[in-house]
Design a protein around this motif. Structure first.
Motif, PDB file in Angstrom:
ATOM      1  N   ASP A   1      -7.633  -8.820  -4.496  1.00 37.40           N
ATOM      2  CA  ASP A   1      -7.920  -7.387  -4.425  1.00 37.40           C
ATOM      3  C   ASP A   1      -8.096  -6.786  -5.813  1.00 37.40           C
ATOM      4  OD1 ASP A   1      -7.794  -7.492  -1.696  1.00 37.40           O
ATOM      5  OD2 ASP A   1      -5.723  -6.790  -1.554  1.00 37.40           O
ATOM      6  N   GLU A   2      -7.307  -7.244  -6.778  1.00 39.12           N
ATOM      7  CA  GLU A   2      -7.446  -6.754  -8.149  1.00 39.12           C
ATOM      8  C   GLU A   2      -8.779  -7.205  -8.740  1.00 39.12           C
ATOM      9  OE1 GLU A   2      -2.645  -6.994  -9.199  1.00 39.12           O
ATOM     10  OE2 GLU A   2      -4.051  -8.488  -9.985  1.00 39.12           O
ATOM     11  N   TRP A   3      -9.109  -8.467  -8.502  1.00 40.65           N
ATOM     12  CA  TRP A   3     -10.324  -9.043  -9.071  1.00 40.65           C
ATOM     13  C   TRP A   3     -11.582  -8.337  -8.572  1.00 40.65           C
ATOM     14  CZ3 TRP A   3     -13.765 -12.889  -6.586  1.00 40.65           C
ATOM     15  CH2 TRP A   3     -14.677 -13.448  -7.464  1.00 40.65           C
ATOM     16  N   LYS A   4     -11.569  -7.917  -7.310  1.00 42.72           N
ATOM     17  CA  LYS A   4     -12.740  -7.246  -6.739  1.00 42.72           C
ATOM     18  C   LYS A   4     -13.039  -5.920  -7.422  1.00 42.72           C
ATOM     19  CE  LYS A   4     -12.473  -9.310  -2.104  1.00 42.72           C
ATOM     20  NZ  LYS A   4     -12.235  -9.054  -0.668  1.00 42.72           N
ATOM     21  N   ASN A   5     -12.030  -5.317  -8.044  1.00 45.26           N
ATOM     22  CA  ASN A   5     -12.217  -4.029  -8.710  1.00 45.26           C
ATOM     23  C   ASN A   5     -12.482  -4.158 -10.199  1.00 45.26           C
ATOM     24  OD1 ASN A   5     -11.758  -2.404  -6.368  1.00 45.26           O
ATOM     25  ND2 ASN A   5      -9.558  -2.801  -6.555  1.00 45.26           N
ATOM     26  N   TYR A   6     -12.558  -5.395 -10.700  1.00 47.51           N
ATOM     27  CA  TYR A   6     -12.766  -5.604 -12.130  1.00 47.51           C
ATOM     28  C   TYR A   6     -14.104  -5.037 -12.593  1.00 47.51           C
ATOM     29  CZ  TYR A   6      -8.834  -8.727 -13.222  1.00 47.51           C
ATOM     30  OH  TYR A   6      -7.607  -9.253 -13.471  1.00 47.51           O
ATOM     31  N   GLU A   7     -14.103  -4.500 -13.806  1.00 49.20           N
ATOM     32  CA  GLU A   7     -15.346  -4.161 -14.479  1.00 49.20           C
ATOM     33  C   GLU A   7     -15.829  -5.402 -15.234  1.00 49.20           C
ATOM     34  OE1 GLU A   7     -14.769  -0.687 -16.858  1.00 49.20           O
ATOM     35  OE2 GLU A   7     -13.865   0.459 -15.223  1.00 49.20           O
TER      36      GLU A   7
ATOM     37  N   PHE B   1      -5.882  -2.236 -13.151  1.00 46.65           N
ATOM     38  CA  PHE B   1      -5.978  -3.067 -11.957  1.00 46.65           C
ATOM     39  C   PHE B   1      -4.841  -4.081 -11.844  1.00 46.65           C
ATOM     40  CE2 PHE B   1     -10.432  -2.012 -13.226  1.00 46.65           C
ATOM     41  CZ  PHE B   1     -10.633  -1.058 -12.244  1.00 46.65           C
TER      42      PHE B   1
ATOM     43  N   LYS C   1       0.821  -1.207   0.000  1.00 43.32           N
ATOM     44  CA  LYS C   1       0.000   0.000   0.000  1.00 43.32           C
ATOM     45  C   LYS C   1       0.857   1.259   0.000  1.00 43.32           C
ATOM     46  CE  LYS C   1      -4.005  -2.097   2.287  1.00 43.32           C
ATOM     47  NZ  LYS C   1      -4.919  -2.049   3.465  1.00 43.32           N
TER      48      LYS C   1
ATOM     49  N   HIS D   1     -13.636  -6.934 -17.915  1.00 44.49           N
ATOM     50  CA  HIS D   1     -12.368  -7.463 -17.434  1.00 44.49           C
ATOM     51  C   HIS D   1     -12.499  -8.936 -17.046  1.00 44.49           C
ATOM     52  CE1 HIS D   1     -11.337  -3.075 -16.169  1.00 44.49           C
ATOM     53  NE2 HIS D   1     -11.012  -3.317 -17.421  1.00 44.49           N
ATOM     54  N   ARG D   2     -13.675  -9.304 -16.551  1.00 50.99           N
ATOM     55  CA  ARG D   2     -13.863 -10.665 -16.048  1.00 50.99           C
ATOM     56  C   ARG D   2     -13.722 -11.708 -17.151  1.00 50.99           C
ATOM     57  NH1 ARG D   2     -16.815 -14.962 -14.720  1.00 50.99           N
ATOM     58  NH2 ARG D   2     -16.995 -15.573 -12.516  1.00 50.99           N
TER      59      ARG D   2
END
Length: 340
Positions: free
Chosen positions: A290-296, A234, A223, A299-300
């Motif tokens: 953490d990256e996956w949670k912010n995917y649009e 992401f 962080k 992106h998935r």
């Protein structure tokens, strides 16, 4: 024999289309919208319906002024079922969106004993991206949408290649551990291997393994280093990441951490993931949770296949790509065009 066979086939085809079809061929009525006339005309010119006796055309709306229908308009849409009841029609092709009144018309025509074909192109277009096929699931006839579907044989061969490659890779990893393991421990006392939860195919969480190339407090310090991120999107990547074993305060890169990352030797323990079936030799790189949670949503799509040790991103200039959207584009390219 070849020439004689060809001439007989051409002759029979001419006789069938000119003599048999007009008198005894299957009579087809087309019901469509005025906006479909260009496509309809092209298909008629290309000979798609040469095996039918065309009964005519019924439009659901009026043609624009000056336009001409490729077939004779035989009735109004409101009186379609009455016209069919009183004329020679073997089959009806309905090229309209599956709305309530269209389905009611199809039901009425089918109740007369006439074969009804309902076009699914509208449904295909409504669903959007991806390849489509018709199949049966649990007794239901469904339209299935997918990015790329591989045959059972191709999937088995790919898995077989992964098993062989995974086994060989694990043997090489065992040899590398003899040399890399002590070097890591001497430079940074602690575990030789590093495991981390990653996102696999379609969101399945698994634990991915690597040779540890970073100090043990790497996750806690991430962080603080977000300002150093050179990737747009992401993903996190820093050119002079101080968490890597051997990083100097002056920004120098030396030691076992930088060496195994530069040579990608840190990735070898992932052959164990390949052997277990969690990863493949070739695929898309698995993201962090953490990256996956912010995917649009778009992106998935890169998670539609089993993640791989290498992939399109890696062989297309991994170090030069700084935009996550380019990574997604390359991953989609792999998924859509995959073959053995």
């Amino acid at each position: 024999y070849f020439c004689l066979s060809y001439l007989m086939r051409v002759g029979y085809k001419w006789y069938y289309q000119k003599r048999i079809i007009p008198k005894n061929g299957r009579s087809l009525l087309v019901i469509a919208a005025a906006s479909d006339m260009a496509e309809l005309r092209k298909r008629i010119e290309d000979g798609y319906w040469n095996s039918y006796r065309m009964a005519g055309l019924i439009l659901s709306d009026a043609l624009p002024e000056g336009d001409k229908a490729p077939l004779q308009i035989v009735a109004d849409y409101a009186g379609a079922d009455d016209w069919i009841r009183q004329n020679w029609v073997d089959e009806v092709l309905i090229l309209l969106p599956p709305q309530k009144e269209v389905l009611a018309l199809a039901s009425a025509v089918a109740s007369m004993g006439v074969t009804v074909h309902i076009g699914i192109d509208y449904i295909r277009n409504m669903v959007g991206a991806g390849k489509k096929t018709l199949e049966e699931i649990g007794g239901y006839n469904v339209l299935t949408v997918y990015w790329n579907r591989i045959s059972f044989l191709s999937a088995a061969l790919k898995r077989g290649l992964d098993l062989v490659g995974g086994l060989v890779g694990c043997l090489i990893t065992a040899v590398l551990t003899v040399f890399i393991g002590p070097a890591i421990y001497i430079a940074s006392p602690g575990p030789i291997f590093y495991s981390q939860e990653r996102i696999g195919r379609n969101g399945k969480v698994f634990r991915m393994y690597k040779f540890r190339s970073m100090y043990q407090d790497a996750e806690e310090r991430k962080k603080e280093l977000m300002a150093m991120n050179t990737m747009k999107g992401f993903m996190f990547k820093a050119d002079n990441d101080p968490r890597i074993i051997g990083s100097g305060k002056d920004g120098s890169k030396h030691g076992i951490g930088w060496f195994i990352r530069k040579t990608s030797l840190d990735e070898f323990p992932q052959f164990w993931n390949v052997l277990k079936g969690e990863m493949s030799l070739v695929g898309t790189r698995p993201p962090l949770i953490d990256e996956w949670k912010n995917y649009e949503k778009h992106h998935r799509a890169r998670l539609a296949v089993r993640p791989g040790i290498t992939g399109m991103w890696q062989v297309s200039g991994r170090s030069d790509i700084t935009d996550f959207e380019d990574v997604v584009r390359l991953d989609k390219q792999y998924i859509e065009n995959w073959n053995l």
